[in-house]
Scaffold this active site. Sequence first.
Site, short mmCIF file in Angstrom:
data_model
loop_
_atom_site.label_atom_id
_atom_site.label_comp_id
_atom_site.label_asym_id
_atom_site.label_seq_id
_atom_site.Cartn_x
_atom_site.Cartn_y
_atom_site.Cartn_z
N LYS A 115 -19.56 -40.80 -41.08
CA LYS A 115 -20.85 -40.39 -40.53
C LYS A 115 -20.55 -39.65 -39.24
CE LYS A 115 -25.46 -41.95 -39.21
NZ LYS A 115 -26.59 -42.76 -39.68
N GLU A 150 -18.71 -44.31 -38.12
CA GLU A 150 -19.57 -43.41 -37.35
C GLU A 150 -19.09 -43.26 -35.90
OE1 GLU A 150 -23.67 -44.67 -36.94
OE2 GLU A 150 -24.29 -42.74 -36.16
#
Length: 341
Positions: free
Chosen positions: A219, A177
Amino acid sequence: MNITQLQATAKAMVAKGKGLIAMDESAPTIAKRFKKAGIEDNVENRRAYRQLLLGAPGVNNYLSGAILYDETIRQTTSDGVPFAKYMEKLGIIPGIKVDKGVKDLPGFPGEKVTEGLDGLRERLAEYASMGARFAKWRATLAIGPGIPSSYCIEANAHALARYAALCQEADIVPIIEPEVLIDGSHTIQQCFYATLETLRVLFRELGAHRVFYEGTILKASMVISGLESGKRAGVQEVADATVSCLLNSAPASLAGVVFLSGGQGPEEATAHLNAMNARYPNLPWPLTFSYSRALQEPVMSTWKGSSANVAAAQKQLARRAKFNSLAATGAYKAEMEKEVA
Ligand code: 13P
């Protein structure tokens, strides 16, 4: 490393019409969110709230998995069932946040680097023994004059790649992420170039660390105007810019892309995801949600810490999860927001 298992888990995380709930707020973050909703921050309220989310009737039709925080994976339901076991029974895959948060990057004012690599191999083994099948590591990149710097992008990409390789060694799917933050007055174009550079460097590092893309989930933050930019780009522009950025950086073999909401409102986050899937139905990877605030805001403000409000709060979660599930296939319509929970 069991490639078949990693691939199967990653595929299940982005199964058609399903997404993730991020409920891995660290102790200081959940305290802040509870305070805003008028909820007392204590261990039992945090436990009860996480049980409310996971046990909301019907949400397992829309959620493939949930990202837990260290405290939660060690807790149980009110009946004494460990949360990871409870989730497996519901068909919600247990995941765990393993980074140790962002710290100032020395020598680079306004920039951060994520900590948590020391002892990570041992922590992953422990989480796997508790039932975690995927993990999450979040890096943050701010946009401003002269930032993100190449050094900040590289330092964070390197840490993300070391983390991802350790996860796969432990048969845990890494969610990588790199969040390009929405704060600031930047334009959508500035966000596009900052995100593109971040993702290109990240995938180069992942390759260098021999990370297996079919067993990896990205992500991503959406390519979007800064919150304080006077004129914010519309839904279609966000969808087009985000998809273009991904097509120009992410390998086709990646298992899937999930999005964070990053300060977008619940309806805005759903509309953006829907537009991407409606406009681009044939991308190399599924695009779905992994929201925290955009799923939880209406839930927390309905619950307010009272057992009398549990059922109503759970309905709020089921409603948002359903809308985002529809958005994951491009079938959401803004008029649906008129439906009452
Ligand atoms: P938000 O959807 O609130 O941005 O949170 C997602 C997340 O997991 C942040 O790390």
